[in-house]
Design a protein around this motif. Sequence first.
Motif: not given
Length: 265
Positions: A21-38
């Motif tokens: 879960a921790r890896r998944g949440f961190l990956a999700a944060y990185g993905a949303f950050r890459a597309i500037d999704h606040q």
Amino acid sequence: LARATSNIPLVQTELGDFDGARRGFLAAYGAFRAIDHQLGQGNALANLAMLEIRLGNPAAALPLLADAQRHYSGEYADAEANALGQRATAWSALGDLQRAITDADSGLAIARAAGLEQESAAALEVLADLHLKAGSPRLALRRLAEADSIDALLGLAVERGNNLRRSSEVLLELGEAPAAAAQAERALRAHQEVEARAEIVQDHLQLALSLWHSGDQVRAGEEAEIGLQEAAAVGNPAAIHDAAAVAALLTDDTVFENTGPVPDG
């Protein structure tokens, strides 16, 4: 794609796969950050905070929630209400009930103003826990009843199971041990049906305490041992600590001769 995959670690959390879960949440944060999704970035951070709280690290959750709220910028009522509820839970775990109740009340007000039923139920559940800690068990039961009626309409099985276990805790606090045991058994069945392993651990522990105070020491010991085994299986350090503490209490008769009901955890 980022939005879809960010749901996977939520399921992993309920199944007890906390590292995944921790890896998944961190990956999700990185993905949303890459597309500037606040909103996505804020939600990923809030979910990481939720995980820290569940693992017994409330102090680590507070800066994550502060970052999440900066991403929301007052534009997303549902996310703001959720973050305030998480913050209230963290403050409560840190022993600051005044800040916790203030945050939970603020979250409930935001949710109700926006007509958000699920977020309103979540805020009511947090407030119920806080009222119990503040010494108002009857008010806690009323809050839980309000939340349960909403969760039932929304079909939220895990949340309903949590409400049943919380009701068991309150009833045990009030000295109504047989009723508390019945509610804990209902909570256990509800969580087993959806394989919410992290919650199942706490259900076994609450059932053990309720059975002990009902006079069934043998079965209480069995439930405590099952809870310890389940906690070890999911690898949650906080749950293992809780289970070991309950098992130790149940073997010390003098604790129960000189004190009232012992709440879960």
